[in-house]
Design a protein around this motif. Structure first.
Motif, PDB file in Angstrom:
ATOM      1  N   SER A   1      -2.903   8.902 -11.321  1.00 27.86           N
ATOM      2  CA  SER A   1      -1.562   8.447 -10.963  1.00 27.86           C
ATOM      3  C   SER A   1      -0.501   9.216 -11.718  1.00 27.86           C
ATOM      4  N   ALA A   2      -0.821   9.627 -12.942  1.00 27.33           N
ATOM      5  CA  ALA A   2       0.158  10.412 -13.690  1.00 27.33           C
ATOM      6  C   ALA A   2       0.442  11.734 -12.993  1.00 27.33           C
ATOM      7  N   LYS A   3      -0.609  12.360 -12.430  1.00 23.38           N
ATOM      8  CA  LYS A   3      -0.392  13.610 -11.687  1.00 23.38           C
ATOM      9  C   LYS A   3       0.475  13.367 -10.466  1.00 23.38           C
ATOM     10  N   SER A   4       0.257  12.229  -9.763  1.00 23.43           N
ATOM     11  CA  SER A   4       1.087  11.955  -8.595  1.00 23.43           C
ATOM     12  C   SER A   4       2.526  11.800  -8.989  1.00 23.43           C
TER      13      SER A   4
ATOM     14  N   PRO B   1       5.118   8.282  -0.677  1.00 16.15           N
ATOM     15  CA  PRO B   1       5.378   8.931  -1.958  1.00 16.15           C
ATOM     16  C   PRO B   1       5.155  10.440  -1.881  1.00 16.15           C
ATOM     17  N   ARG B   2       5.652  11.113  -2.877  1.00 10.99           N
ATOM     18  CA  ARG B   2       5.470  12.559  -2.962  1.00 10.99           C
ATOM     19  C   ARG B   2       3.993  12.862  -3.213  1.00 10.99           C
ATOM     20  N   VAL B   3       3.452  13.787  -2.426  1.00 16.14           N
ATOM     21  CA  VAL B   3       2.043  14.162  -2.527  1.00 16.14           C
ATOM     22  C   VAL B   3       1.951  15.455  -3.319  1.00 16.14           C
ATOM     23  N   ALA B   4       1.186  15.416  -4.397  1.00 11.46           N
ATOM     24  CA  ALA B   4       1.040  16.594  -5.252  1.00 11.46           C
ATOM     25  C   ALA B   4      -0.412  17.061  -5.262  1.00 11.46           C
ATOM     26  N   ASN B   5      -0.590  18.356  -5.495  1.00  8.36           N
ATOM     27  CA  ASN B   5      -1.922  18.958  -5.664  1.00  8.36           C
ATOM     28  C   ASN B   5      -2.789  18.855  -4.408  1.00  8.36           C
TER      29      ASN B   5
ATOM     30  N   SER C   1       9.912   9.472  -5.005  1.00 11.99           N
ATOM     31  CA  SER C   1       9.463   9.582  -6.388  1.00 11.99           C
ATOM     32  C   SER C   1       8.831   8.265  -6.821  1.00 11.99           C
ATOM     33  N   LEU C   2       7.600   8.350  -7.313  1.00  4.74           N
ATOM     34  CA  LEU C   2       6.932   7.125  -7.760  1.00  4.74           C
ATOM     35  C   LEU C   2       7.665   6.493  -8.936  1.00  4.74           C
ATOM     36  N   ARG C   3       8.280   7.325  -9.758  1.00  3.68           N
ATOM     37  CA  ARG C   3       8.987   6.781 -10.911  1.00  3.68           C
ATOM     38  C   ARG C   3      10.197   5.957 -10.498  1.00  3.68           C
ATOM     39  N   MET C   4      10.866   6.373  -9.398  1.00  6.63           N
ATOM     40  CA  MET C   4      12.063   5.675  -8.955  1.00  6.63           C
ATOM     41  C   MET C   4      11.796   4.733  -7.792  1.00  6.63           C
ATOM     42  N   ALA C   5      10.550   4.666  -7.321  1.00  5.05           N
ATOM     43  CA  ALA C   5      10.271   3.858  -6.131  1.00  5.05           C
ATOM     44  C   ALA C   5      10.553   2.384  -6.372  1.00  5.05           C
ATOM     45  N   SER C   6      10.147   1.856  -7.522  1.00  5.98           N
ATOM     46  CA  SER C   6      10.367   0.441  -7.791  1.00  5.98           C
ATOM     47  C   SER C   6      11.839   0.117  -7.967  1.00  5.98           C
ATOM     48  N   ALA C   7      12.670   1.130  -8.277  1.00  6.87           N
ATOM     49  CA  ALA C   7      14.103   0.894  -8.458  1.00  6.87           C
ATOM     50  C   ALA C   7      14.846   0.913  -7.128  1.00  6.87           C
ATOM     51  N   TYR C   8      14.480   1.835  -6.238  1.00  5.34           N
ATOM     52  CA  TYR C   8      15.203   1.992  -4.987  1.00  5.34           C
ATOM     53  C   TYR C   8      14.560   1.220  -3.823  1.00  5.34           C
ATOM     54  N   THR C   9      13.285   0.884  -3.951  1.00  2.00           N
ATOM     55  CA  THR C   9      12.603   0.147  -2.891  1.00  2.00           C
ATOM     56  C   THR C   9      11.772  -0.965  -3.520  1.00  2.00           C
ATOM     57  N   ASP C  10      11.057  -1.698  -2.691  1.00  5.07           N
ATOM     58  CA  ASP C  10      10.186  -2.767  -3.174  1.00  5.07           C
ATOM     59  C   ASP C  10       8.725  -2.336  -3.173  1.00  5.07           C
ATOM     60  N   THR C  11       8.475  -1.046  -3.272  1.00  2.00           N
ATOM     61  CA  THR C  11       7.100  -0.551  -3.181  1.00  2.00           C
ATOM     62  C   THR C  11       6.695   0.151  -4.462  1.00  2.00           C
ATOM     63  N   TYR C  12       5.389   0.383  -4.583  1.00  2.00           N
ATOM     64  CA  TYR C  12       4.811   1.195  -5.651  1.00  2.00           C
ATOM     65  C   TYR C  12       5.061   0.631  -7.040  1.00  2.00           C
TER      66      TYR C  12
END
Length: 759
Positions: free
Chosen positions: A756-759, A510-514, A725-736
């Protein structure tokens, strides 16, 4: 070599000496650039979300909307704002509405009906709508236009006649058709007649004219069928009305063009001006005659040699007279001095000299007087010519004014005669209509309600326009997302990797923020981002359980383009192997833009470049124990000739030597789409990990780069999809999935949700 301390500010050091940093012709080597292909559903090379001809298209469109939903919000906000601004800036328009009633059978006085009346019966919907269409006739619009004065017609047409960029200028008919409304009410024989205009009073007036014109047209239409003679009389009346209107226009043109608004005043003014010019002409001629006589006398004196000062007119000149008086006085003084003094006496000589000067002055004064008289003659002649021209112009103007006045009187007589005749014809016409009406024929339309105007403008409905703006924004946003999504060929999902690239998806990160600097390069060391750390551990597990991969010792990590996160994947994956009791080495083989050392916070210039130049040993170049079991061989200073360094037998022998010391070696190489350095390392490696950044890399470019690796028979292990993107991960993959979060955190649930919201 001692382990250097990481830099405190997590910023990469300044570029090293040696130049030639960068990938040079990146974008042409490997055909990197914007690719073709589309976000389609079946053809190879397109961005096929569901495989070759498989999948649910509706699901694919929903994914497009979910990924770019903020575009819909933005377009909705823009359209709503534009709609409200347009409503605010729109000139308010008011609608005047009157109501007409249509009779099924025309009312008659005698109660009977003729065969002609049957043509106007309303017995079906077709008859009713035929009557409605007749109300929209151009003849009615022409009748309304005639009822308006010229100024009123100009006010009605002015706001709309310019049209717009699509329609261009509008004719009078088009403006009336656009602003007029003929709308039947459902389930009734009542028709609403309306007219829209910015001027409320003018809208009411024009709507009233339309109601009257429609009623009159219906009446005349029935009369035309039932009594042709009356129709003939109506046509004659209209013809005579046109004639009267043209006569009035002719009169107005005469008054405007010939300036006949005050004929008496203009005539008196011209007469006065003419009299003044005649008087000036006679006086000027008299001056010319006097000056010509004087000029002839001067010529005669000059011819006879007589003194010009003796001419009375010249002698009367003030300068000449004063000079002659001075000469006479001087002569008297000379005579007296001769009796008293000798000829050589100074006073007598001075007086004689003064007399001589006075004689010269007299000559000059006479000459100036003659010139003045001749100049006056020329000026008088020029003034006479100008007076004659002005007098001729006044005579012509006076003649035109008289002719126009005669024409105006003739037009007035024609208007008076035509209006009297028109009045008699209208009276006869009304009497004939009354006789025809009493015999059984009447109009089938009556005015139910006179036009009235609403207090609120019809085009200032903020609520309705806001709904229209929201609807238009939603529609535009959805269409824009579908179009852009269809044309989008970037890699996003496991399907894209496995079906289009033909490689297994080893894992997604996933994308790493902060998180930045060494903490980002070695996430598992401090667990700054548990979700990303677990993702790297999943990749480690996938590599360990695969028999073909578990025996590989040297891994090459590369990508299509820069900034896809290959260094991030290499360092964190190496750290995970080291945490499982393996001796691991990271080699930074990106000699053009080294990133391993800067990302780990190394500030020294020791490393591979100095080892290759013989300035230090391999042990001194390696940074030991960056983390337990993890060593790093940075580049140090960037190399001027990276390809020669990689192809050098010394470099290849170094890899063979290090293979014997370490359990795993991860080589961070330049992107394959930018330069070819990674291809030269293939003979010494056991597997290639291909890093693809989510929603960044074009499918055609990635396919082209992998084709080059396959041509070189590279052992491709799989693809790591980075920065998902964590928001799209469940749509495009089977993770997160959101239910997994409790496995990634140790804090209370509230803090977990915030993190998790920050991520």
């Amino acid at each position: 070599m001692a382990t250097p301390e990481p830099s405190s500010d997590n910023r990469p050091p300044e570029p090293a000496r040696g130049g030639n940093r960068g990938y040079g012709s990146y974008g042409s080597y490997g055909n990197y650039g914007a690719g073709n292909g589309g976000y389609g559903y079946g053809n190879s090379g397109a961005y096929n979300r569901g495989g070759a001809g498989e999948g649910n298209p509706i699901h694919n469109y929903l994914l497009m909307l979910r990924e770019r939903y903020w575009w819909v919000l933005l377009s909705t906000l823009v359209f709503l704002t534009l709609s409200l601004l347009n409503t605010y800036n729109t000139v308010p328009e008011y609608r005047a509405t009157g109501r007409l009633r249509v009779f099924r059978l025309a009312p008659t006085i005698n109660g009977g009906s003729s065969a002609a009346d049957d043509n106007f019966k309303i017995v079906s919907n077709d008859d009713f709508f035929t009557a409605v269409e007749a109300m929209r006739s151009a003849n009615i619009i022409e009748g309304v236009s005639k009822r308006l004065t010229a100024d009123e017609r100009k006010l009605v047409l002015a706001p709309y006649q310019a049209g717009n960029i699509f329609s261009g200028p509008l004719t009078d008919q088009e403006v009336f058709v656009k602003q007029r409304g003929i709308n039947p009410q459902r389930q009734t024989l009542v028709i609403n007649v309306d007219f829209t205009h910015p001027n409320r009073d003018l809208a009411r007036q024009v709507a009233r004219h339309f109601c009257d014109a429609i009623k009159k047209y219906s009446e005349d239409d029935r009369l035309m069928v039932t009594n042709p003679l009356i129709e003939k009389a109506r046509i004659e009346i209209e013809t005579l009305e046109d004639k009267v209107r043209r006569l009035y226009e002719q009169k107005n043109d005469l008054i405007k063009n010939q300036k006949l608004l005050s004929i008496a005043k203009d005539t008196n003014t011209l007469t006065t001006e003419r009299s003044v010019l005649v008087k000036d002409r006679e006086e000027t001629r008299k001056q010319i005659d006097e000056n010509e006589i004087l000029v002839s006398v001067i010529a005669s004196y000059e011819k006879e040699g007589r003194p010009l000062g003796d001419i009375p007119q010249i002698r009367a000149d003030s300068d000449v007279a004063a000079t002659q008086t001075a000469i006479s006085a001087s002569k008297i003084r000379v005579s007296q001095m001769i009796e008293t003094y000798t000829d050589q006496h100074p006073k007598l000589l001075a007086e004689r000299e003064a007399l001589k000067q006075l004689d010269n002055q007299l000559k000059e004064a006479v000459s100036q007087a003659i010139k003045s008289r001749r100049s006056s003659l020329e000026n008088a002649k020029a003034r006479l010519e100008a007076i004659l021209r002005n007098l001729l112009a006044k005579e012509e103007e006076f003649s035109k004014l008289q002719a126009a006045n005669v024409e105006l009187e003739r037009v007035d007589k024609d208007i008076k005669a035509s209006e009297e005749f028109l009045g008699r014809m209208k009276l006869s016409y009304e009497e004939a209509k009354l006789r025809s009406s009493t015999s059984g024929t009447s109009t089938s339309i009556s005015i139910l309600d006179q036009p009235s105007v609403s207090d609120k403008p019809i085009n200032k409905n903020y609520y309705f326009n806001a709904l229209v703006g929201v609807g238009s924004g939603l529609l535009f946003g959805v269409v824009l997302i579908v179009v852009i999504g269809t044309l989008d060929s970037r890699i996003k999902s496991a399907k894209d990797v496995e079906d289009s690239l033909g490689l297994p998806l080893i894992g997604t990160v996933p994308r790493v923020a902060n998180v930045s600097g060494p903490d980002r390069a070695l996430l598992a060391r401090q667990d700054k981002d548990r979700i990303a750390t677990e993702a790297v551990r999943s990749i480690y597990s996938a590599l360990k359980v695969n028999p073909a991969v578990s025996k590989a010792r040297v891994f090459l990590v590369t990508s299509t383009r820069p900034s896809e996160g290959k260094t991030f994947v290499a360092t964190n994956l190496a750290l995970i192997f080291a945490q499982h009791s393996e001796r691991v080495l990271i080699i930074d083989a990106d000699l053009r833009l080294p990133n391993v050392g800067p990302s780990l916070g190394f500030t020294g210039d020791g490393g591979l470049s100095k080892w290759f130049n013989g300035e230090m040993s391999i042990e001194e170049a390696i940074v030991h124990d960056v983390s337990p079991g993890l060593d790093v061989l940075p580049v140090g200073l960037s190399c001027k000739n990276p390809t020669q360094v990689i192809n050098n037998p010394k470099f290849l022998a170094m890899i063979d030597e290090l293979r014997g010391r370490y359990d795993r070696i991860f080589i961070d190489s330049p992107p394959i789409g930018a330069v070819s350095d990674a291809l030269h390392l293939l003979p010494k490696i056991d597997g290639v990990l291909y890093v693809v950044r989510y929603n960044t890399v074009n499918l055609r470019n990635a396919t082209s780069c992998l084709a080059r690796l396959r041509e070189a028979q590279a052992p491709l292990l799989g693809v790591v999809l980075n920065a998902m993107s964590l928001r799209m991960a469940s749509a495009y993959t089977d993770t997160y999935d959101s239910s997994y979060r409790k496995y990634y955190v140790d804090e209370p649930r509230g803090q977990s949700d915030a993190g998790s919201a920050k991520s």
